[in-house]
Design a protein around this motif. Structure first.
Motif, short mmCIF file in Angstrom:
data_model
loop_
_atom_site.label_atom_id
_atom_site.label_comp_id
_atom_site.label_asym_id
_atom_site.label_seq_id
_atom_site.Cartn_x
_atom_site.Cartn_y
_atom_site.Cartn_z
N ILE A 245 60.83 45.09 14.66
CA ILE A 245 60.85 46.34 13.91
C ILE A 245 61.69 46.16 12.65
CG2 ILE A 245 61.48 48.78 13.96
CD1 ILE A 245 59.16 48.02 15.78
N LYS A 246 61.02 46.31 11.51
CA LYS A 246 61.73 46.20 10.23
C LYS A 246 61.85 47.56 9.55
CE LYS A 246 60.28 41.42 9.40
NZ LYS A 246 59.58 40.50 8.48
N ASP A 247 60.89 48.44 9.83
CA ASP A 247 60.92 49.76 9.21
C ASP A 247 61.09 50.81 10.31
OD1 ASP A 247 60.44 48.78 6.55
OD2 ASP A 247 58.40 48.33 7.20
N ASP A 248 60.25 51.85 10.30
CA ASP A 248 60.35 52.88 11.33
C ASP A 248 59.71 52.41 12.63
OD1 ASP A 248 57.38 54.76 10.95
OD2 ASP A 248 57.90 52.96 9.84
N THR A 249 60.28 52.83 13.76
CA THR A 249 59.75 52.46 15.07
C THR A 249 58.39 53.12 15.26
OG1 THR A 249 61.98 52.34 15.96
CG2 THR A 249 60.18 52.52 17.54
N PRO A 250 57.36 52.36 15.64
CA PRO A 250 56.02 52.94 15.79
C PRO A 250 55.86 53.71 17.10
CG PRO A 250 55.96 50.60 16.26
CD PRO A 250 57.36 50.91 15.83
N TYR A 251 55.26 54.89 16.99
CA TYR A 251 54.99 55.73 18.14
C TYR A 251 53.58 56.28 18.04
CZ TYR A 251 60.03 55.94 19.11
OH TYR A 251 61.32 55.63 19.41
N PHE A 252 53.06 56.69 19.19
CA PHE A 252 51.83 57.48 19.24
C PHE A 252 52.07 58.61 20.21
CE2 PHE A 252 47.56 58.53 20.84
CZ PHE A 252 46.94 58.81 19.63
N LEU A 253 52.16 59.85 19.70
CA LEU A 253 52.43 61.03 20.54
C LEU A 253 53.70 60.88 21.35
CD1 LEU A 253 48.79 61.74 21.79
CD2 LEU A 253 49.89 62.53 19.70
N THR A 254 54.75 60.44 20.73
CA THR A 254 56.10 60.17 21.28
C THR A 254 56.16 58.90 22.13
OG1 THR A 254 55.99 61.42 23.40
CG2 THR A 254 56.53 62.68 21.41
N TYR A 255 55.06 58.24 22.36
CA TYR A 255 55.05 57.03 23.19
C TYR A 255 55.27 55.80 22.30
CZ TYR A 255 52.78 60.09 26.64
OH TYR A 255 52.47 61.12 27.50
N GLY A 256 56.33 55.05 22.58
CA GLY A 256 56.61 53.85 21.81
C GLY A 256 55.51 52.80 21.96
N ILE A 257 55.24 52.09 20.88
CA ILE A 257 54.20 51.06 20.88
C ILE A 257 54.83 49.67 20.82
CG2 ILE A 257 52.23 50.10 19.61
CD1 ILE A 257 51.67 52.90 18.59
N GLY A 258 54.45 48.83 21.76
CA GLY A 258 54.88 47.44 21.75
C GLY A 258 53.66 46.54 21.65
N ASN A 259 53.26 45.95 22.76
CA ASN A 259 52.00 45.21 22.84
C ASN A 259 51.03 46.09 23.63
OD1 ASN A 259 52.91 42.65 21.60
ND2 ASN A 259 54.28 42.63 23.36
N MET A 260 50.12 46.70 22.91
CA MET A 260 49.32 47.77 23.49
C MET A 260 47.83 47.46 23.46
SD MET A 260 49.08 51.78 22.32
CE MET A 260 50.66 52.21 23.04
N ASP A 261 47.16 47.80 24.57
CA ASP A 261 45.71 47.78 24.65
C ASP A 261 45.22 49.21 24.65
OD1 ASP A 261 45.56 44.99 24.86
OD2 ASP A 261 45.83 45.06 27.03
#
Length: 267
Positions: A245-261
């Motif tokens: 993470i270099k900028d803002d932490t990525p989320y989708f509907l409050t759920y953090g995104i890491g390695n996602m399918d």
């Protein structure tokens, strides 16, 4: 006369073919084509392992999102509907959204003539009933949000009247590719904060699968602020990998995104 009939029949066949061709062409701004049905995330330093399952009715209106490990700031979501088949209430709860359960957040929505959300009464920390219900001994907070849109139905301004007084405004600016360039936040005391965005993939933004996801994440961009590894034939990301993470932490509907399918209703 026969020649005229033949020409007419050919024109009708051509029109039907064209109609079915258009019907098969995906338009990602309409939810019936490709709805998200499941997120499967393998956590990293900023996100956890989880599965989130999405359920819809026959018209593609969200019913609920169930997360494998619902917790503070990452609840399950229950969606109630109005008589126009629009989502009227979004209830974030650790349980199944049944009456008497505790809710963390509750959005109550109103729409304009174009079915855009223009009023959001947002409640925090209460008990689920027909209406948000105060929990004994817990501060019952509420914010009131109004929004304005441009001619492309993208959010331009977000005005929030805060619980206890005061307000803030958010202004959304887009670049010539249709992606969010910056958000300017101004408080009623004159303080200002600017977030700028620059890195996007070339895939269809996953928020465009449903206008509700766009509203909740303030994301009306054409593309994703995510490193997409694979996509489906409609150009939607199916695998995302975020290693640092270099900028803002990525989320989708409050759920953090890491390695996602990501799985969709379209094949």
């Amino acid at each position: 006369m026969q020649k005229h009939d033949l020409t007419l029949r050919c024109a009708i066949v051509f029109a039907i073919a064209l109609l079915f061709s258009d019907c098969n062409k995906p338009d990602q701004d309409y939810p019936q084509y490709c709805q998200i049905v499941q997120l499967t995330n393998k956590g990293n330093s900023h996100s956890s392992d989880y599965t989130a399952r999405f359920e819809y009715d026959a018209k593609g209106i969200p019913l609920r999102i169930t997360r494998s490990n619902a917790a503070h700031s990452t609840p399950n979501y229950l969606f109630r509907h109005d008589k126009h088949n629009r989502v009227s209430d979004i209830i974030g709860s650790y349980g199944n959204g049944a009456y008497g359960y505790y809710f963390e957040t509750w959005h109550r929505l109103k729409y304009d003539a174009k079915n855009r959300i223009i009023l959001d009464s947002l409640f925090f920390s209460g008990i689920i009933d027909n209406n948000p219900k105060e929990m004994p001994g817990v501060l019952f907070q509420q914010s009131v949000i109004t929004t304005k849109y441009d001619d492309k139905n993208r959010m331009l301004k977000y005005h929030e009247l805060l619980n206890g007084g005061g307000f803030l405004d958010r202004y959304f600016h887009y670049n010539n590719k249709g992606n969010l360039d910056s958000i300017v936040t101004r408080w009623d005391d004159g303080h200002e904060y600017i977030i700028r965005y620059s890195k996007y993939d070339d895939m269809v933004n996953i928020h465009r699968t449903n206008p509700l996801w766009q509203y909740l994440d303030w994301d009306y961009s054409t593309n994703n602020r995510l490193p997409t590894l694979t996509s489906n034939k409609y150009g939607l990301p199916t695998t995302i990998a975020i290693n640092s993470i270099k900028d803002d932490t990525p989320y989708f509907l409050t759920y953090g995104i890491g390695n996602m399918d990501i799985q969709y209703s379209c094949k």
